[in-house]
Design a protein around this motif. Structure first.
Motif, PDB file in Angstrom:
ATOM      1  N   GLY A   1     -16.694   9.934   3.904  1.00 58.89           N
ATOM      2  CA  GLY A   1     -17.054   8.959   4.926  1.00 58.89           C
ATOM      3  C   GLY A   1     -15.848   8.142   5.341  1.00 58.89           C
ATOM      4  N   LEU A   2     -16.054   6.862   5.544  1.00 64.39           N
ATOM      5  CA  LEU A   2     -14.962   5.961   5.927  1.00 64.39           C
ATOM      6  C   LEU A   2     -14.798   4.898   4.858  1.00 64.39           C
ATOM      7  CD1 LEU A   2     -12.867   4.997   8.045  1.00 64.39           C
ATOM      8  CD2 LEU A   2     -14.682   3.571   9.020  1.00 64.39           C
ATOM      9  N   GLU A   3     -13.569   4.693   4.429  1.00 62.84           N
ATOM     10  CA  GLU A   3     -13.273   3.701   3.399  1.00 62.84           C
ATOM     11  C   GLU A   3     -12.310   2.657   3.966  1.00 62.84           C
ATOM     12  OE1 GLU A   3     -11.068   3.795  -0.945  1.00 62.84           O
ATOM     13  OE2 GLU A   3     -12.661   5.252  -0.523  1.00 62.84           O
ATOM     14  N   LEU A   4     -12.714   1.391   3.914  1.00 61.28           N
ATOM     15  CA  LEU A   4     -11.907   0.300   4.463  1.00 61.28           C
ATOM     16  C   LEU A   4     -11.875  -0.869   3.495  1.00 61.28           C
ATOM     17  CD1 LEU A   4     -13.278   0.282   8.119  1.00 61.28           C
ATOM     18  CD2 LEU A   4     -11.007   1.045   7.415  1.00 61.28           C
TER      19      LEU A   4
ATOM     20  N   ALA B   1       3.613 -10.377  14.132  1.00 66.30           N
ATOM     21  CA  ALA B   1       3.769  -8.950  14.442  1.00 66.30           C
ATOM     22  C   ALA B   1       3.036  -8.088  13.416  1.00 66.30           C
ATOM     23  CB  ALA B   1       5.250  -8.589  14.479  1.00 66.30           C
ATOM     24  N   ILE B   2       3.149  -8.455  12.137  1.00 68.82           N
ATOM     25  CA  ILE B   2       2.452  -7.716  11.078  1.00 68.82           C
ATOM     26  C   ILE B   2       0.943  -7.879  11.227  1.00 68.82           C
ATOM     27  CG2 ILE B   2       2.016  -7.597   8.594  1.00 68.82           C
ATOM     28  CD1 ILE B   2       4.619  -6.303   9.373  1.00 68.82           C
ATOM     29  N   GLU B   3       0.489  -9.095  11.485  1.00 65.02           N
ATOM     30  CA  GLU B   3      -0.953  -9.344  11.639  1.00 65.02           C
ATOM     31  C   GLU B   3      -1.525  -8.505  12.778  1.00 65.02           C
ATOM     32  OE1 GLU B   3      -1.198 -13.534  12.213  1.00 65.02           O
ATOM     33  OE2 GLU B   3      -0.936 -14.022  10.092  1.00 65.02           O
ATOM     34  N   LYS B   4      -0.775  -8.403  13.870  1.00 64.44           N
ATOM     35  CA  LYS B   4      -1.232  -7.613  15.011  1.00 64.44           C
ATOM     36  C   LYS B   4      -1.279  -6.120  14.677  1.00 64.44           C
ATOM     37  CE  LYS B   4      -0.192  -6.706  19.894  1.00 64.44           C
ATOM     38  NZ  LYS B   4       0.729  -6.991  21.032  1.00 64.44           N
ATOM     39  N   THR B   5      -0.231  -5.635  13.995  1.00 61.37           N
ATOM     40  CA  THR B   5      -0.163  -4.213  13.657  1.00 61.37           C
ATOM     41  C   THR B   5      -1.244  -3.824  12.654  1.00 61.37           C
ATOM     42  OG1 THR B   5       2.233  -4.323  13.986  1.00 61.37           O
ATOM     43  CG2 THR B   5       1.383  -2.364  12.890  1.00 61.37           C
ATOM     44  N   LEU B   6      -1.592  -4.731  11.757  1.00 61.09           N
ATOM     45  CA  LEU B   6      -2.611  -4.455  10.747  1.00 61.09           C
ATOM     46  C   LEU B   6      -3.966  -4.130  11.355  1.00 61.09           C
ATOM     47  CD1 LEU B   6      -1.829  -7.107   7.981  1.00 61.09           C
ATOM     48  CD2 LEU B   6      -1.755  -4.634   7.728  1.00 61.09           C
ATOM     49  N   LYS B   7      -4.208  -4.579  12.569  1.00 62.26           N
ATOM     50  CA  LYS B   7      -5.502  -4.336  13.201  1.00 62.26           C
ATOM     51  C   LYS B   7      -5.760  -2.849  13.431  1.00 62.26           C
ATOM     52  CE  LYS B   7      -5.529  -8.749  15.735  1.00 62.26           C
ATOM     53  NZ  LYS B   7      -5.581  -9.375  17.078  1.00 62.26           N
ATOM     54  N   THR B   8      -4.685  -2.093  13.650  1.00 59.65           N
ATOM     55  CA  THR B   8      -4.855  -0.681  14.030  1.00 59.65           C
ATOM     56  C   THR B   8      -4.124   0.315  13.134  1.00 59.65           C
ATOM     57  OG1 THR B   8      -3.001  -0.924  15.581  1.00 59.65           O
ATOM     58  CG2 THR B   8      -5.221  -1.283  16.458  1.00 59.65           C
TER      59      THR B   8
ATOM     60  N   LEU C   1      -3.547   1.901   9.823  1.00 60.08           N
ATOM     61  CA  LEU C   1      -4.094   2.084   8.473  1.00 60.08           C
ATOM     62  C   LEU C   1      -3.002   2.345   7.442  1.00 60.08           C
ATOM     63  CD1 LEU C   1      -7.256   4.248   9.247  1.00 60.08           C
ATOM     64  CD2 LEU C   1      -7.167   1.834   8.633  1.00 60.08           C
ATOM     65  N   VAL C   2      -1.913   2.992   7.860  1.00 56.90           N
ATOM     66  CA  VAL C   2      -0.810   3.271   6.938  1.00 56.90           C
ATOM     67  C   VAL C   2      -0.177   1.970   6.469  1.00 56.90           C
ATOM     68  CG1 VAL C   2       1.461   4.341   6.696  1.00 56.90           C
ATOM     69  CG2 VAL C   2      -0.343   5.528   7.966  1.00 56.90           C
ATOM     70  N   LEU C   3       0.029   1.039   7.382  1.00 60.38           N
ATOM     71  CA  LEU C   3       0.600  -0.253   7.020  1.00 60.38           C
ATOM     72  C   LEU C   3      -0.353  -1.022   6.110  1.00 60.38           C
ATOM     73  CD1 LEU C   3       2.781  -2.428   7.275  1.00 60.38           C
ATOM     74  CD2 LEU C   3       1.637  -3.233   9.360  1.00 60.38           C
ATOM     75  N   ARG C   4      -1.634  -0.980   6.411  1.00 59.42           N
ATOM     76  CA  ARG C   4      -2.618  -1.657   5.563  1.00 59.42           C
ATOM     77  C   ARG C   4      -2.576  -1.119   4.142  1.00 59.42           C
ATOM     78  NH1 ARG C   4      -6.714  -4.515   8.095  1.00 59.42           N
ATOM     79  NH2 ARG C   4      -8.143  -4.110   6.383  1.00 59.42           N
ATOM     80  N   GLU C   5      -2.477   0.201   4.021  1.00 61.02           N
ATOM     81  CA  GLU C   5      -2.415   0.826   2.703  1.00 61.02           C
ATOM     82  C   GLU C   5      -1.139   0.440   1.970  1.00 61.02           C
ATOM     83  OE1 GLU C   5      -3.653   2.735  -0.540  1.00 61.02           O
ATOM     84  OE2 GLU C   5      -4.835   2.469   1.289  1.00 61.02           O
ATOM     85  N   LYS C   6      -0.033   0.351   2.714  1.00 60.79           N
ATOM     86  CA  LYS C   6       1.245  -0.027   2.104  1.00 60.79           C
ATOM     87  C   LYS C   6       1.206  -1.457   1.576  1.00 60.79           C
ATOM     88  CE  LYS C   6       4.926   1.686   3.850  1.00 60.79           C
ATOM     89  NZ  LYS C   6       6.043   2.036   4.764  1.00 60.79           N
TER      90      LYS C   6
END
Length: 449
Positions: free
Chosen positions: A270-273, A423-430, A432-437
């Motif tokens: 499924g989807l994991e967030l 810039a990081i907060e904005k990029t985190l919205k879309t 997923l690789v950055l969020r995982e990092k």
């Protein structure tokens, strides 16, 4: 007699409005057991259960209540709070019975059996960069249950909103006529074991496998419980095959919870967030929402938003602590009063503090970019991203000022730090690789302090 009935109807409608505007703990404590006595000469007499409750309503909530009464009655009515005496006990008990009857009439069997908290809805969920993806997925699931993101798995530390999202999904789907059940994995375990001991496994299966939506909170509690996992798998599998919606939450990624391989496989299908701790901007939005019924200056809320709160429950607790302290010393809430009220929340010598060196070393380890490059002015894409991640984490997890962060990272200007954070907060919205990092860096920080 007519004025009394009018008073009751106005106050009942007012309470209904206030219940939506005021945080649940405050409504339950100060307003739930109030009762209207009379309305005469534009004076509405309201009885409370104690002198302290009357004082609290008069000092802290009077303006909010007055606005609500005016909105309901379209009249300028003076509200007077009095302490009920023994003669009001019968009146209060009658009011409770009426409220319970009204609630029962409005609530369908499905709502009663679903275990949903009526205060947890999408309308009062505060969106931020930390939870935006999880919120979007939850809304999508409530729009197309069983067709997309099934199962949906949401994980986070405690008090960050995953349970709120699960209940919100449940409410939306109940409104669409779906049969919904919310429960914790601990409750699932207890019911499953009880059904085996009492020889009622068929009743257990019927209860769960006739659902349209199953919401299971804190799945980590069934790790290592092989028998419970066996029952959970068959329940999960039966619902999933039928195209029923399943939403599960936990405190860490599903592959790190000791679940049977077949359960982990279903979850990964499924989807994991995740939901991260709220950033400063989101903390401020939450504080404004939670204190909307109070007269607290914005500079106090900004001060609170800068504090290293771990979760939303701590934010709510700080507001309640400030209110209580203000009442105890008999002073109006000011910045000095607020700072003194919460000072002991952040002075625990046992608590392990995250320092800047730990954060920087963890960024270096995960990104593979050296400290020298992070502190340098190199503008290549990889170095720039590592630098921005470092600035973001020093601000959010290290709770440092932008000037202090700039100084540590080679004398950068505070505006550069603020730009990097946004810039990081904005990029985190879309991304997923950055969020995982960033999640990986935070997990490393957690075990390093």
């Amino acid at each position: 007699m007519e004025p009394t009935n009018n008073a009751k109807s106005i106050w009942s409608a007012t309470l209904g409005l206030l219940e939506l505007e005021i945080p649940r703990p405050n409504f339950e404590t100060w307003l739930k057991d109030t009762v209207a006595d009379s309305l005469k000469d534009n004076q509405l007499i309201i009885y409370t259960t104690s002198p302290f409750a009357a004082e609290m309503l008069e000092k802290r909530l009077h303006s909010t209540i007055s606005r609500a009464v005016h909105k309901i009655s379209d009249q300028d009515i003076e509200i007077i709070f009095k302490v009920k005496n023994d003669s009001q006990n019968k009146l209060l008990n009658n009011k409770k019975n009426v409220r319970n009857n009204i609630s029962n009439n409005k609530t369908s069997n499905n709502e009663e059996e679903s275990n949903l908290n009526k205060y947890f809805t999408f309308n009062n969920f505060i969106r931020g960069t930390n939870n935006e993806l999880a919120l979007a997925a939850a809304i999508k699931v409530s729009e197309e249950p069983g067709k997309i993101y099934n199962p949906l798995y949401i994980y986070s530390d405690v008090g960050l909103g995953k349970t709120h999202l699960m209940h919100s999904i449940g409410h939306e789907l109940i409104n669409k006529g779906k049969k919904v059940l919310y429960l914790t994995s601990e409750t699932f375990t207890n019911e499953y074991i009880k059904s085996i001991r009492q020889g009622k496994t068929s009743t257990f299966r019927k209860k769960f496998r006739n659902l349209d939506v199953l919401l299971v909170d804190d799945i980590q509690f069934i790790s290592r419980k092989e028998q419970t996992q066996e029952g959970f798998f068959h329940t999960f599998n039966d619902l999933h095959i039928k195209g029923k919606q399943i939403v599960i939450s936990g405190d860490e990624p599903s592959n790190k919870i000791r679940l049977q391989e077949r359960i982990s496989s279903r979850l990964s299908g499924g989807l994991e967030l995740d939901i991260q701790p709220p950033d400063i901007e989101t903390r401020l939005s939450i504080l404004k929402h939670k204190s909307s019924y109070l007269e607290i200056d914005n500079d106090i809320l900004e001060m609170l938003s800068e504090k290293p709160y771990r979760n939303i429950r701590d934010l709510e607790g700080s507001i309640n602590r400030i209110i209580a302290y203000s009442d105890l010393i008999g002073k109006k809430i000011s910045l000095d009063v607020a700072e003194y009220a919460i000072k002991n929340l952040f002075n625990n010598p046992i608590e392990r503090k995250i320092n800047s060196d730990t954060i920087i070393k963890c960024v270096v380890k995960i990104t593979g970019i050296s400290i020298e490059k992070i502190k340098s002015n190199k503008r290549d894409k990889v170095s720039t991203m590592a630098r921005r991640i470092t600035m973001y984490l020093l601000r959010e997890d290290g709770h440092m000022t932008s000037s202090a962060v700039g100084e540590i990272l080679g004398g950068k200007d505070h505006s550069t730090v603020i730009y990097a954070q946004k810039a990081i907060e904005k990029t985190l919205k879309t991304d997923l690789v950055l969020r995982e990092k960033i999640t990986s860096i935070r997990e490393l920080i957690k075990v390093s302090v």
